[in-house]
Design a protein around this motif. Structure first.
Motif, mmCIF file in Angstrom:
data_model
loop_
_atom_site.group_PDB
_atom_site.id
_atom_site.type_symbol
_atom_site.label_atom_id
_atom_site.label_comp_id
_atom_site.label_asym_id
_atom_site.label_seq_id
_atom_site.Cartn_x
_atom_site.Cartn_y
_atom_site.Cartn_z
ATOM 1 N N THR A 90 54.633 6.713 26.749
ATOM 2 C CA THR A 90 54.230 6.372 27.948
ATOM 3 C C THR A 90 54.564 4.735 28.525
ATOM 4 O O THR A 90 55.302 4.177 27.714
ATOM 5 C CB THR A 90 53.024 6.580 28.123
ATOM 6 N N PRO A 91 54.168 4.451 29.679
ATOM 7 C CA PRO A 91 54.797 3.215 29.993
ATOM 8 C C PRO A 91 53.821 2.009 29.096
ATOM 9 O O PRO A 91 54.311 0.607 29.177
ATOM 10 C CB PRO A 91 54.334 3.118 31.504
ATOM 11 N N VAL A 92 52.853 2.472 28.266
ATOM 12 C CA VAL A 92 52.105 1.550 27.546
ATOM 13 C C VAL A 92 52.742 1.656 26.029
ATOM 14 O O VAL A 92 52.657 2.281 25.272
ATOM 15 C CB VAL A 92 50.481 1.880 27.203
ATOM 16 N N PRO A 93 53.253 0.179 25.835
ATOM 17 C CA PRO A 93 54.018 0.200 24.558
ATOM 18 C C PRO A 93 53.052 -0.072 23.162
ATOM 19 O O PRO A 93 52.272 -0.721 23.350
ATOM 20 C CB PRO A 93 54.734 -1.170 24.767
ATOM 21 N N HIS A 137 53.686 -9.408 33.017
ATOM 22 C CA HIS A 137 54.317 -7.970 32.653
ATOM 23 C C HIS A 137 53.094 -7.177 32.223
ATOM 24 O O HIS A 137 53.206 -5.983 32.265
ATOM 25 C CB HIS A 137 55.151 -8.301 31.561
ATOM 26 N N PHE A 138 52.330 -7.812 31.594
ATOM 27 C CA PHE A 138 51.012 -7.082 31.002
ATOM 28 C C PHE A 138 50.193 -6.491 32.076
ATOM 29 O O PHE A 138 49.721 -5.396 32.004
ATOM 30 C CB PHE A 138 50.029 -7.900 30.329
ATOM 31 N N GLU A 140 51.527 -5.293 34.713
ATOM 32 C CA GLU A 140 52.251 -4.154 35.069
ATOM 33 C C GLU A 140 51.757 -3.048 34.300
ATOM 34 O O GLU A 140 51.466 -1.710 34.550
ATOM 35 C CB GLU A 140 53.592 -4.412 35.083
ATOM 36 N N ILE A 141 51.903 -3.343 32.969
ATOM 37 C CA ILE A 141 51.458 -2.204 32.009
ATOM 38 C C ILE A 141 50.105 -1.723 32.172
ATOM 39 O O ILE A 141 49.778 -0.464 32.105
ATOM 40 C CB ILE A 141 51.429 -2.782 30.524
ATOM 41 N N ALA A 144 49.931 0.735 35.203
ATOM 42 C CA ALA A 144 50.535 1.837 34.754
ATOM 43 C C ALA A 144 49.309 2.810 33.782
ATOM 44 O O ALA A 144 49.322 3.932 33.996
ATOM 45 C CB ALA A 144 51.786 1.784 34.101
ATOM 46 N N GLN A 145 48.861 1.898 33.038
ATOM 47 C CA GLN A 145 47.852 2.798 32.053
ATOM 48 C C GLN A 145 46.796 3.315 32.787
ATOM 49 O O GLN A 145 46.053 4.293 32.424
ATOM 50 C CB GLN A 145 47.265 1.499 31.000
ATOM 51 N N ARG A 226 57.814 -11.022 27.122
ATOM 52 C CA ARG A 226 57.608 -9.521 27.434
ATOM 53 C C ARG A 226 56.917 -9.149 26.261
ATOM 54 O O ARG A 226 56.913 -9.422 25.300
ATOM 55 C CB ARG A 226 58.823 -8.760 27.651
ATOM 56 N N SER A 230 51.108 -3.057 22.581
ATOM 57 C CA SER A 230 49.515 -3.039 22.799
ATOM 58 C C SER A 230 48.955 -2.752 21.471
ATOM 59 O O SER A 230 48.997 -1.459 20.909
ATOM 60 C CB SER A 230 49.118 -2.251 24.079
#
Length: 337
Positions: A90-93, A137-138, A140-141, A144-145, A226, A230
């Motif tokens: 997912t977009p959450v790393p 950047h966070f 953005e995440i 998305a989350q 970056r 998470s």
């Protein structure tokens, strides 16, 4: 974990990987070292090597279930593992989580083995430019989350509120039970704060989302400005997105200032499409403070009753941040005036 288990940990890990990676040979374990982080649960970093191919990283982490402050009813290691698995691709790393083990014959308790991602957690000492880039950047995440389809991801087991008003009520009732269970003596500020929370439950929630509970610096790994991972999902929940946003606000505002934080909040709103509800954020600022102090009081209970005699438990139990207590007291007094 017991001292003899810790002493045998390299051999335990070697045997475990040998059994769970049947296509490789000659597994060896090196550089087992306890992580300086992870106050709630013990973690060890280690390196593994073997002959052959396996879809597993060789830089790994072992995390034990035994907790200094949380009970499984509130924040279990298995719950965190299931969230991590759902967040893959997912977009959450997140780090790859390979195994959740329940068999006590291995280490005496449940544990997880996951990938160790290379990165840093020391946000406070970064230059302002780097702090800003990481936070942007966070956000953005996070946006998305909060747009993930948590039902399709199989995360309804976290307890899905049926509507907006139930979002706050569920978490407040859960942590009121936990606090009453753990208290050794009366805590007037906690009692007054709980009464305030019950009087001020938000009713307007624009989207029910997957929340992390503890977000931002301290819960992320970053590299080259970056976010690369998470990290902490044991407090994950389904509920009001303003809870995560409130936690981010009160954690980073003292570090980066009002202008930066207000820009981040506005950017989050643009990216997520979720309206910013300041009253909800204020409520969750108080709730997060209550939650943090409750966790510390639980650690005091475990040490004082002899349930856990680890110095780690006592250190966490004594760490109830005065800033949280002052914040709760200030808001409760303001509303009573």
């Amino acid at each position: 974990m017991e001292p003899d288990t810790i002493e045998r940990l390299p051999e335990i890990l070697r045997a475990y990987l040998s059994e769970h990676l049947p296509d490789v040979r000659n597994v060896s374990i090196h550089n087992v070292a306890r992580s300086p982080g992870g106050n709630s649960r013990s973690m060890w970093f280690f390196e593994a090597d073997w002959e052959g191919e396996a879809p597993v990283a060789k830089q790994l982490m072992f995390r034990a279930n035994e907790s200094t402050c949380f009970r499984d009813e509130e924040a279990s290691l298995e719950k965190e593992y299931r969230i991590f698995r759902a967040l893959q691709d997912t977009p959450v790393p997140v780090p790859a989580n390979y195994w959740y083990e329940r068999d006590p014959s291995w280490a005496g308790e449940d544990f997880v083995i996951r990938e160790r991602v290379a990165g840093d957690t020391n946000f406070r000492d970064l230059a302002p430019e780097s702090q800003g880039a990481i936070l942007e950047h966070f956000v953005e995440i996070l946006a998305a989350q909060h747009n993930l389809d948590w039902e399709a991801m199989g995360l309804s087991f976290l307890g899905a509120p049926k509507d907006g008003p139930e979002c706050a009520r569920m978490v407040v009732e859960r942590w009121e039970r936990a606090t009453k269970r753990e208290l050794l003596e009366p805590q007037p500020v906690m009692t007054a704060t709980m009464a305030w929370l019950k009087r001020n439950l938000p009713t307007e929630v624009d989207r029910i989302v997957l929340g992390q509970g503890q977000v931002g610096p301290g819960q992320i790994l970053f590299r080259d400005d970056r976010v690369v991972a998470s990290l902490d999902w044991e407090s994950g929940f389904i509920g009001d997105p303003m809870s995560d946003l409130a936690y981010l606000d009160f954690m980073v505002r003292p570090l980066v200032g009002d202008e930066v934080v207000e820009g981040l909040i506005a950017r989050y709103g643009e990216l997520s499409g979720i309206p910013i509800r300041r009253d909800n954020m204020r409520f969750y600022t108080v709730f997060q403070s209550y939650w943090a102090v409750s966790a510390c009081l639980a650690a005091v209970n475990r040490f004082a009753t002899g349930e856990m005699r680890k110095t780690q438990t006592l250190v966490l139990g004594m760490a109830a941040p005065r800033s949280f207590l002052r914040r709760m007291e200030r808001i409760v007094r303001e509303d009573a005036a």
